[in-house]
Design a protein around this motif. Structure first.
Motif, PDB file in Angstrom:
ATOM      1  N   GLY A  83       0.810  -1.207   0.000  1.00  0.00           N
ATOM      2  CA  GLY A  83       0.000   0.000   0.000  1.00  0.00           C
ATOM      3  C   GLY A  83       0.846   1.260   0.000  1.00  0.00           C
ATOM      4  N   GLN A  84       1.918   1.233   0.776  1.00  0.00           N
ATOM      5  CA  GLN A  84       2.782   2.418   0.849  1.00  0.00           C
ATOM      6  C   GLN A  84       3.559   2.644  -0.447  1.00  0.00           C
ATOM      7  N   ILE A  85       4.108   1.593  -1.022  1.00  0.00           N
ATOM      8  CA  ILE A  85       4.882   1.807  -2.252  1.00  0.00           C
ATOM      9  C   ILE A  85       3.966   2.168  -3.417  1.00  0.00           C
ATOM     10  N   ALA A  86       2.698   1.733  -3.379  1.00  0.00           N
ATOM     11  CA  ALA A  86       1.763   2.126  -4.433  1.00  0.00           C
ATOM     12  C   ALA A  86       1.612   3.641  -4.460  1.00  0.00           C
ATOM     13  N   HIS A  87       1.573   4.245  -3.269  1.00  0.00           N
ATOM     14  CA  HIS A  87       1.495   5.710  -3.196  1.00  0.00           C
ATOM     15  C   HIS A  87       2.835   6.339  -3.566  1.00  0.00           C
ATOM     16  N   GLU A  88       3.902   5.857  -2.966  1.00  0.00           N
ATOM     17  CA  GLU A  88       5.214   6.468  -3.152  1.00  0.00           C
ATOM     18  C   GLU A  88       5.652   6.450  -4.616  1.00  0.00           C
ATOM     19  N   SER A  89       5.391   5.371  -5.325  1.00  0.00           N
ATOM     20  CA  SER A  89       5.887   5.198  -6.695  1.00  0.00           C
ATOM     21  C   SER A  89       4.816   5.415  -7.755  1.00  0.00           C
ATOM     22  N   ASP A  90       3.674   5.980  -7.357  1.00  0.00           N
ATOM     23  CA  ASP A  90       2.564   6.173  -8.293  1.00  0.00           C
ATOM     24  C   ASP A  90       2.196   4.841  -8.937  1.00  0.00           C
ATOM     25  N   GLN A  91       1.927   3.859  -8.095  1.00  0.00           N
ATOM     26  CA  GLN A  91       1.520   2.519  -8.510  1.00  0.00           C
ATOM     27  C   GLN A  91       2.587   1.848  -9.400  1.00  0.00           C
TER      28      GLN A  91
END
Length: 239
Positions: A83-91
């Motif tokens: 969930g966090q990397i989806a936000h950080e890396s724009d999915q």
């Protein structure tokens, strides 16, 4: 001799499992790893750089990750990370930080020993958007790589990119009392992982609309990952 032979046999078995099925190799280490089909379902628009194979290899090389506690706790940690990397890396579409105007802003030389390599910039790269010269240096030392001198390797090597994200997740608290990994193990909830990743900017900012949008976006991605992995949410969700 018998012990040494046993260790060698186990290493060969893990290597064979890694080639045959990444999830089986992770399971042999006591880790939870989502399947490639689940990975593709969660990130249908990801760029080719962010491979499942690179992720799986980095997970195996981070034995503490999604490996402690009950099966539910392991799945919850995986869901929180995704969930966090989806936000950080724009999915998983941002290989490098989008805002080029910020690329030269991440050099801090305030503490003893801090400096920046000539000609290098330390803007966000990878799934968790690793930033700042001191973070690249620390991550590189932990991984046995000179990322201080070559920060762009995080945007060229998929496995290294994933390794830096998992390094930050498991070891770095940011402004929080503990790392995201430790917070999930302690049952502090998804919100505690946000504080460890971007607490200065996004936590304790009141009702600022842009901040709330970012926080809600993280939570929405986390809900999706938790649903996919069929695991309850770890609350509180806000930081």
């Amino acid at each position: 001799m018998a012990a040494a032979e046993g260790a060698a046999a186990r290493a060969l078995l893990l290597a064979a499992l890694a080639l045959a099925a990444p999830w089986a190799a992770a399971q042999a280490q006591g880790q939870f790893l989502l399947s490639q089909a689940q990975f593709e379902q969660l990130f249908p628009e990801r760029i080719a750089f962010y491979t499942y194979e690179g992720f799986a290899q980095a997970v195996r090389q981070t034995p503490a990750f999604a490996a402690r506690g009950s099966e539910q706790q392991k799945r919850q940690e995986m869901a929180a990370f995704l969930g966090q990397i989806a936000h950080e890396s724009d999915q998983l579409k941002a290989q490098r930080e989008y805002r080029r105007a910020n690329w030269d802003k991440y050099c801090r030389e305030q503490l003893p020993g801090e400096r920046c390599a000539p000609g290098q910039q330390y803007y966000g790269r990878g799934p968790i958007q690793l930033s700042w010269n001191y973070q690249y240096k620390a991550a590189g030392e932990a991984l046995g790589l000179d990322l201080w001198a070559d920060p762009d390797r995080v945007a060229r090597d998929s496995t290294v990119a994933w390794q830096t994200a998992l390094w930050y997740w498991t070891t770095q608290p940011g402004v929080a009392p503990q790392s995201s990994h430790e917070a999930m193990l302690a049952g502090k909830g998804f919100g505690a992982t946000t504080r460890a990743i971007n607490g200065v900017i996004e936590c304790d900012q009141g009702a600022d609309p842009d901040t709330l949008r970012k926080l809600n976006r993280r939570i929405d991605f986390y809900r999706r990952a938790s649903s996919l992995l069929e695991v309850p949410l770890s609350e509180p969700l806000g930081c």
